[in-house]
Design an enzyme around this catalytic site. Structure first.
Site, PDB file in Angstrom:
ATOM      1  N   SER A   1     -35.925  37.907 -44.168  1.00 25.85           N
ATOM      2  CA  SER A   1     -35.326  39.213 -44.409  1.00 25.85           C
ATOM      3  C   SER A   1     -35.455  39.476 -46.022  1.00 25.85           C
ATOM      4  O   SER A   1     -36.858  40.008 -46.262  1.00 25.85           O
ATOM      5  CB  SER A   1     -33.996  38.809 -44.269  1.00 25.85           C
ATOM      6  OG  SER A   1     -33.100  40.262 -44.189  1.00 25.85           O
TER       7      SER A   1
ATOM      8  N   ASP B   1     -35.876  43.395 -33.136  1.00 32.18           N
ATOM      9  CA  ASP B   1     -34.852  43.225 -34.388  1.00 32.18           C
ATOM     10  C   ASP B   1     -34.504  44.767 -34.549  1.00 32.18           C
ATOM     11  O   ASP B   1     -35.019  45.781 -34.549  1.00 32.18           O
ATOM     12  CB  ASP B   1     -35.776  42.923 -35.811  1.00 32.18           C
ATOM     13  CG  ASP B   1     -35.085  42.731 -36.612  1.00 32.18           C
ATOM     14  OD1 ASP B   1     -33.853  43.276 -36.818  1.00 32.18           O
ATOM     15  OD2 ASP B   1     -35.635  41.923 -37.621  1.00 32.18           O
TER      16      ASP B   1
ATOM     17  N   HIS C   1     -32.880  39.832 -35.325  1.00 32.75           N
ATOM     18  CA  HIS C   1     -33.023  39.647 -36.895  1.00 32.75           C
ATOM     19  C   HIS C   1     -33.259  38.055 -37.106  1.00 32.75           C
ATOM     20  O   HIS C   1     -33.830  37.718 -37.940  1.00 32.75           O
ATOM     21  CB  HIS C   1     -32.099  40.222 -37.720  1.00 32.75           C
ATOM     22  CG  HIS C   1     -32.661  40.333 -39.174  1.00 32.75           C
ATOM     23  ND1 HIS C   1     -33.669  40.704 -39.524  1.00 32.75           N
ATOM     24  CD2 HIS C   1     -31.962  39.760 -40.102  1.00 32.75           C
ATOM     25  CE1 HIS C   1     -33.786  40.664 -40.823  1.00 32.75           C
ATOM     26  NE2 HIS C   1     -32.683  40.213 -41.321  1.00 32.75           N
TER      27      HIS C   1
END
Length: 787
Positions: A647, A726, A758
């Site tokens: 991320s 995602d 995600h």
């Protein structure tokens, strides 16, 4: 069409490069003892290596019971509801999730998104619950609602009866018991509904949603869930008389087509995603009078803050208003927290629509929003959940106007008075009694979160919890006791019931490292981080941790992995039970290094503000400082250092590699990275970067592509990883990078996960990801380079 071709190309690369990843592990260059080492299979299997850890701890309204969620012995991800009787000190299973829903079935898209936002998507069974009265608990599961009634207080086993409240094809979620226990409310088909528990009557309380017009009621919009920590869009008053609810109009938000690629099919999801610089949803607020059915609109926005798409409804609270004056009866009022688009001012305002009689029998109508508190920052505001209304006389809150988060209070004079102060940060207000404020914070060290008490009028805080570990706290309603979960680098999480002075009453989960603990076979090879500090270019202190392999020999040189996150709101260098992934890496012969760069959490605003309008620049300089220190250690091979993150950490991995001198890193693994901040959402991105229109140069230089275009020579070996469904950091962040790398002629490895969002949640897929990661790292780091 071009996006489709990029996805197909990515899938082809995945197959080819995955085959290349099947090469055998390179020869180990560091001898190890015969002590058992963690395996990838055991890393993710049940029971958890860290042992049992209660989740979702709550006190019953009368304080006689504690309840919590615990995973099943053979499946730690499937949660059941347990209780702990405060009088007897005995835990027992209260509700078996399999009893309520032997087969959960498919989740609704709204529930999937909500769990993803709450970071509980990996769990099943009973993932949430709420106490009603002292003997009733609301349990949502499999899209329906169940009311659990516990036997008499004398019955230590807590025999229960279960009443199913809903049984529909629709998926009910965000369920609540009203404060006085008269109603159970929930969201169904994007509107607010409630069941009168006395009559059994079911009623829709808000207008009906209009999907064709992108209008929903009682829900939290995307940025509220993902970035504000607000997961609901409706709120009961303390007396059950009123219900506040949102009207969310997302017709203003751009539709961003998102490919949701799973194993068997590809769907195009037209997701309303407010990217930086683009319009947000319009959020209106209404209050329903439950006695009359009348609905009033709350004029919560400020005219000087611009259009409705540029204003955020951050928090909503019901409270007894202390500002009405001595001659006006106290009444429930709606307290609103709001910010404008630039997020430099957070305002508290109070509203009530009603008619009251003063002492002189004069009639006065209160139907306006009145401002009574504000925090301003030159760069951005960090949100909090600390607003408290105490005894109808005082409001408590926390702000960072001094540079560190501290607690303040105010009453009828509208003057905010400091309760805490100093060059350290409060984490959260935990409870308030007539004499004392209990809070968690970092007064003694940024590495440990502890519980403190301070007089309600302010003064020197007193630490309650033990030094040398980090704590998470749930206070009892009366403030006389608390549930504390603590851990240290040598002790996995332990949960106990404590008196308010910190004295242990009883273990809820001692989690002792005894012969029966799941981690015991690996204790001999357990590694413990060491902590230290470096000094940033502006003189600020940076904390790091370094973890060496079992059988560490300072006369040898080891490969090293820099684990990076580096983004706002997160701290990774802490004195607690470290991540099992880090333990696994050390068992494989790697050194693991972490550094919290400027911009990360719990160090105050000056520490964070460095990144304003230039994300991915000063953080990278700090990480490169850490890499240089690591390379200089005699036990580290400077030619065998990798960096990896997920991320924001995936973004930092790319940005650090691309701004480092060539040869700094031997390999890099970037998972689910943002590659261009104009692709990310409004509330998060603009808080730190302003809008693309106001800060074009900052957006350009904070983009991975800016630095990729300037890179000279060959990149270090790079592995990209991304879930193909995602909905947070959308997959096109990676597909655009794929295209740019191909066009520039840079080789790279790629692993994509069909159907995953995600986070990679499935146990088998997490194992696959770790195998992929280890093959890549071993191939590039395990064989020493020629001297």
């Amino acid at each position: 069409m071009r996006s489709v071709l990029l996805v197909l190309a990515a899938m082809a690369i995945t197959a080819c490069e995955a085959a290349d990843l099947q090469t055998p592990n390179a020869q180990e260059d560091v001898p190890m003892s015969d002590a058992p080492r963690l395996t990838i299979e055991r890393l993710y299997e049940s029971p958890s290596l860290s042992g049992p850890k209660p989740m979702g701890v709550q006190f019953s309204p009368n304080g006689k019971r504690l309840t919590f969620l615990r995973g099943k012995a053979d499946n730690g991800a499937q949660l059941d509801l347990w209780q702990f009787d405060v009088a007897t000190g005995e835990p027992s299973l209260l509700v078996d999730s399999a009893r309520l829903a032997p087969d959960e079935g498919a989740l609704s898209e709204e529930e999937k998104a909500l769990r993803e936002r709450k970071r509980i998507a990996a769990f099943s069974g009973i993932v949430s619950y709420q106490w009603g009265t002292a003997d009733t608990i609301l349990v949502p599961i499999a899209g329906d609602l169940h009311l659990v009634t516990i036997g008499s207080d004398k019955d230590a086993s807590g025999n229960v009866s279960i009443r199913q409240l809903t049984d529909t094809d629709a998926f009910e979620y965000d369920a609540k018991v009203s404060p006085n226990g008269r109603f159970v409310s929930f969201i169904r088909e994007e509107s607010v509904w409630a069941i009168n528990l006395e009559t059994g009557k079911e009623e829709r309380l808000s207008p009906e949603a209009d999907p064709n017009a992108a209008i929903r009621y009682g829900v939290a919009e995307f940025v509220a869930q993902e970035e504000m920590g607000r997961y609901t869009g409706y709120w009961w008053s303390t007396d059950d008389r009123y219900l506040a609810f949102t009207r969310v109009d997302e017709s203003t938000v751009d539709i961003v087509p998102r490919y949701e690629i799973s194993a068997g099919e590809t769907a195009v999801v037209e997701q309303r995603y407010p990217r930086a610089g683009r319009p947000n949803a319009v959020v209106d607020l209404f209050v329903r009078d439950m006695e009359t059915g009348e609905i009033s609109e709350v004029p919560w926005r400020r005219e000087d803050w611009g259009p409705a798409t540029d204003q955020y409804l951050v928090r909503v609270h019901w409270a007894i208003d202390p500002y009405m004056g001595d001659d006006v009866p106290r009444m429930s009022s709606l307290v609103i927290e709001r910010v404008g688009r630039d997020q430099t001012e957070l305002e508290l305002a109070v509203w009530f629509s009603g008619t009251v009689l003063t002492a002189g029998q004069n009639t006065e109508v209160f139907d306006q929003v009145r401002r009574f508190g504000v925090e301003t920052q030159s760069n951005w505001i960090n949100l909090n959940h600390d607003f408290r209304a105490h005894n109808g006389e005082t409001y408590f809150w926390s702000t960072e106007e001094t540079g560190y988060r501290h607690i303040v209070s105010t009453s009828e004079n509208h003057v905010w008075n400091a309760v805490t102060s100093g060059d350290w940060a409060v984490a959260k207000i935990e409870a308030i009694t007539d004499q004392t404020v209990f809070f968690t914070g970092y007064k003694d060290t940024p590495l440990e979160r502890n519980l403190y008490s301070v007089p309600i009028t302010g003064g020197e805080p007193e630490r309650i919890t033990a030094h040398g570990q980090s704590w998470m706290i749930t206070m009892a309603p009366d403030g006389e006791s608390f549930v504390g979960t603590s851990s240290s680098p040598t002790q996995p999480p332990q949960t106990g019931l404590y008196r308010a002075d910190g004295t242990l009453v009883a273990w809820i989960e001692q989690n002792a490292l005894n012969d029966d603990h799941p981690y015991t076979p690996f204790l001999e090879a357990h590694t413990v981080p060491e902590y230290g500090t470096l000094t940033a270019e502006d003189g600020q202190t940076l904390y790091y941790s370094i973890q060496t392999p079992p059988d560490f020999d300072p006369g040898r040189r080891y490969p090293a992995i820099i684990e990076v996150y580096g983004g706002p709101g997160v701290q990774t260098v802490t004195r607690d039970w470290e991540r099992m992934n880090d333990q696994f890496y050390t068992h494989q012969g790697y050194i693991v290094f972490r550094l919290d760069n400027r911009g990360t959490a719990n160090r105050g605003k000056v520490f964070e503000d460095t990144i304003y309008r230039q994300m991915g620049i000063p953080e990278v300089r700090d990480q490169l400082l850490g890499a240089a220190w690591l390379k200089a250690q005699p036990f580290v091979d400077p030619d065998r250092i990798a960096i990896q993150g997920w991320s924001y950490g995936g973004y930092m991995t790319l940005m650090t590699v691309l701004q480092a001198p060539p040869g700094t890193f031997a390999a890099a693994v970037s998972g689910a990275p943002v590659t261009d901040w104009s692709l990310y959402d409004t509330f998060y991105t603009e808080r730190f970067m302003d809008t693309p229109h106001e800060n074009p140069n900052g957006y350009q230089k904070s983009s991975v592509f800016y630095h990729l275009d300037r890179w000279k020579g060959a990149l270090p070996p790079l592995l990209l990883v991304h879930g193909m469904a995602d909905d947070n950091v959308t997959f096109d962040n990676t597909t655009r990078l794929i295209a740019a790398l191909q066009e520039a002629g840079h080789p790279f490895d790629l692993m994509t996960y069909p159907g995953q969002r995600h986070g990679i949640q499935d146990v088998s897929l997490r194992q696959h990801l770790m195998r992929t990661r280890m093959r890549f790292l071993d191939r590039n780091l395990k064989t020493p380079k020629e001297e």
